[in-house]
Design a protein around this motif. Structure first.
Motif, mmCIF file in Angstrom:
data_model
loop_
_atom_site.group_PDB
_atom_site.id
_atom_site.type_symbol
_atom_site.label_atom_id
_atom_site.label_comp_id
_atom_site.label_asym_id
_atom_site.label_seq_id
_atom_site.Cartn_x
_atom_site.Cartn_y
_atom_site.Cartn_z
ATOM 1 N N ARG A 5 0.837 -1.193 0.000
ATOM 2 C CA ARG A 5 0.000 0.000 0.000
ATOM 3 C C ARG A 5 0.871 1.241 0.000
ATOM 4 O O ARG A 5 1.830 1.342 0.761
ATOM 5 C CB ARG A 5 -0.873 -0.015 1.240
ATOM 6 N N TYR A 6 0.535 2.195 -0.868
ATOM 7 C CA TYR A 6 1.299 3.449 -0.947
ATOM 8 C C TYR A 6 1.045 4.279 0.301
ATOM 9 O O TYR A 6 -0.092 4.490 0.706
ATOM 10 C CB TYR A 6 0.902 4.225 -2.204
ATOM 11 N N SER A 7 2.104 4.764 0.894
ATOM 12 C CA SER A 7 1.999 5.624 2.061
ATOM 13 C C SER A 7 2.530 7.010 1.700
ATOM 14 O O SER A 7 3.620 7.127 1.134
ATOM 15 C CB SER A 7 2.822 5.057 3.219
ATOM 16 N N ILE A 8 1.768 8.016 2.048
ATOM 17 C CA ILE A 8 2.231 9.388 1.801
ATOM 18 C C ILE A 8 2.918 9.966 3.036
ATOM 19 O O ILE A 8 3.278 11.135 3.054
ATOM 20 C CB ILE A 8 1.091 10.319 1.333
ATOM 21 N N LEU A 9 3.132 9.131 4.031
ATOM 22 C CA LEU A 9 3.711 9.606 5.286
ATOM 23 C C LEU A 9 5.067 10.270 5.068
ATOM 24 O O LEU A 9 5.323 11.355 5.607
ATOM 25 C CB LEU A 9 3.823 8.454 6.289
ATOM 26 N N VAL A 10 5.938 9.668 4.270
ATOM 27 C CA VAL A 10 7.267 10.237 4.036
ATOM 28 C C VAL A 10 7.143 11.589 3.332
ATOM 29 O O VAL A 10 7.853 12.544 3.680
ATOM 30 C CB VAL A 10 8.146 9.257 3.219
ATOM 31 N N ASP A 11 6.230 11.696 2.354
ATOM 32 C CA ASP A 11 6.013 12.965 1.657
ATOM 33 C C ASP A 11 5.523 14.041 2.626
ATOM 34 O O ASP A 11 5.968 15.188 2.568
ATOM 35 C CB ASP A 11 5.006 12.804 0.515
ATOM 36 N N ILE A 12 4.607 13.668 3.505
ATOM 37 C CA ILE A 12 4.077 14.628 4.485
ATOM 38 C C ILE A 12 5.181 15.054 5.456
ATOM 39 O O ILE A 12 5.302 16.240 5.786
ATOM 40 C CB ILE A 12 2.870 14.032 5.243
ATOM 41 N N GLN A 13 5.994 14.107 5.888
ATOM 42 C CA GLN A 13 7.083 14.439 6.811
ATOM 43 C C GLN A 13 8.094 15.373 6.147
ATOM 44 O O GLN A 13 8.568 16.329 6.778
ATOM 45 C CB GLN A 13 7.761 13.155 7.309
ATOM 46 N N ASP A 14 8.423 15.116 4.884
ATOM 47 C CA ASP A 14 9.329 16.000 4.149
ATOM 48 C C ASP A 14 8.710 17.395 4.018
ATOM 49 O O ASP A 14 9.379 18.406 4.237
ATOM 50 C CB ASP A 14 9.626 15.415 2.771
ATOM 51 N N ALA A 15 7.428 17.441 3.679
ATOM 52 C CA ALA A 15 6.728 18.721 3.551
ATOM 53 C C ALA A 15 6.709 19.461 4.888
ATOM 54 O O ALA A 15 6.866 20.687 4.929
ATOM 55 C CB ALA A 15 5.306 18.495 3.047
ATOM 56 N N THR A 16 6.559 18.733 5.977
ATOM 57 C CA THR A 16 6.535 19.341 7.309
ATOM 58 C C THR A 16 7.875 20.000 7.629
ATOM 59 O O THR A 16 7.914 21.129 8.141
ATOM 60 C CB THR A 16 6.180 18.288 8.380
ATOM 61 N N GLU A 17 8.967 19.326 7.317
ATOM 62 C CA GLU A 17 10.294 19.909 7.560
ATOM 63 C C GLU A 17 10.483 21.189 6.742
ATOM 64 O O GLU A 17 11.018 22.181 7.250
ATOM 65 C CB GLU A 17 11.400 18.891 7.248
ATOM 66 N N ARG A 18 10.060 21.163 5.495
ATOM 67 C CA ARG A 18 10.174 22.363 4.653
ATOM 68 C C ARG A 18 9.259 23.472 5.166
ATOM 69 O O ARG A 18 9.620 24.645 5.139
ATOM 70 C CB ARG A 18 9.859 22.003 3.204
ATOM 71 N N ALA A 19 8.069 23.099 5.620
ATOM 72 C CA ALA A 19 7.113 24.092 6.124
ATOM 73 C C ALA A 19 7.636 24.772 7.389
ATOM 74 O O ALA A 19 7.426 25.970 7.592
ATOM 75 C CB ALA A 19 5.762 23.436 6.386
ATOM 76 N N LYS A 20 8.318 24.031 8.237
ATOM 77 C CA LYS A 20 8.894 24.618 9.454
ATOM 78 C C LYS A 20 9.874 25.737 9.112
ATOM 79 O O LYS A 20 10.029 26.685 9.867
ATOM 80 C CB LYS A 20 9.615 23.544 10.281
ATOM 81 N N GLN A 21 10.530 25.620 7.948
ATOM 82 C CA GLN A 21 11.481 26.632 7.488
ATOM 83 C C GLN A 21 10.808 27.717 6.644
ATOM 84 O O GLN A 21 11.472 28.630 6.177
ATOM 85 C CB GLN A 21 12.571 25.965 6.653
ATOM 86 N N GLY A 22 9.494 27.570 6.420
ATOM 87 C CA GLY A 22 8.779 28.532 5.585
ATOM 88 C C GLY A 22 9.048 28.325 4.105
ATOM 89 O O GLY A 22 8.886 29.243 3.300
ATOM 90 N N LYS A 23 9.428 27.107 3.728
ATOM 91 C CA LYS A 23 9.855 26.837 2.355
ATOM 92 C C LYS A 23 8.997 25.780 1.662
ATOM 93 O O LYS A 23 9.499 25.001 0.854
ATOM 94 C CB LYS A 23 11.322 26.411 2.341
ATOM 95 N N LEU A 24 7.709 25.751 1.959
ATOM 96 C CA LEU A 24 6.809 24.820 1.281
ATOM 97 C C LEU A 24 5.850 25.645 0.420
ATOM 98 O O LEU A 24 4.846 26.175 0.903
ATOM 99 C CB LEU A 24 6.035 23.955 2.272
ATOM 100 N N ALA A 25 6.184 25.769 -0.834
ATOM 101 C CA ALA A 25 5.400 26.594 -1.751
ATOM 102 C C ALA A 25 4.002 26.009 -1.953
ATOM 103 O O ALA A 25 3.772 24.810 -1.749
ATOM 104 C CB ALA A 25 6.125 26.718 -3.089
#
Length: 172
Positions: A5-25
């Motif tokens: 089953r495809y999990s988007i957890l890794v994508d969400i975690q990566d997006a979260t790290e970028r968002a913490k830096q204000g860098k998630l367009a």
């Protein structure tokens, strides 16, 4: 044998790290949102997504253009033209890589109406035409073949203009 089953957890975690830096367009925020809504999520995915949404609410994020500028400068390239729409998932861009080769990229949201797609393409053409005048780059009369890299700015911009003449053929 059952498919994993495809999990988007890794994508969400990566997006979260970028968002913490204000860098998630916004483009990437929407991509995560669309993936999240299109599948049955696990409790861990739901929790991670809720955490991401909380961070996005609290931390101002880069614009799509700021992210693209940064990415191009980081790789030694240059952003010549871009337009990201905020009301639908569409974009057009014209970039130059560090080797002096030009790239045209485009996506028009297939979830929008044909009228909206046409208006988006016409707006991009209008803006690109103004830029080409400023760059003193002539629009080529002959059809420009679709390829990944172009030798000149005029060639890449002309290809993008020709593609935008037929917005229904653009998928995204």
């Amino acid at each position: 044998m059952r498919e994993p089953r495809y999990s988007i957890l890794v994508d969400i975690q990566d997006a979260t790290e970028r968002a913490k830096q204000g860098k998630l367009a916004l483009y990437w925020q929407r991509t995560i949102q669309r993936e999240y809504r299109c599948k049955k999520v696990t409790p861990a995915e739901q929790q991670a997504y809720e955490q991401l949404q909380s961070i996005l609410f609290e931390v101002p994020q880069w614009s799509d253009e700021e992210e693209l500028h940064h990415d191009m400068e980081h790789t030694g390239g240059k952003l010549w033209f871009c337009h990201f729409w905020t009301d639908h998932h569409s974009m057009v861009q014209l970039t130059e890589d560090r080797n002096g080769r030009f790239h045209a990229a485009y996506v028009l949201d297939t979830d929008t109406s044909p009228e909206v797609r046409r208006e988006a393409a016409q707006l991009a053409q209008k803006d690109l035409k103004k830029c080409m005048q400023n760059w003193d780059a002539a629009l080529l009369d002959a059809p420009v073949p679709e390829q990944m890299k172009y030798a000149s700015l005029a060639e890449a911009a002309s290809h993008l203009m020709q593609v935008l003449d037929d917005p229904e053929s653009i998928t995204g």
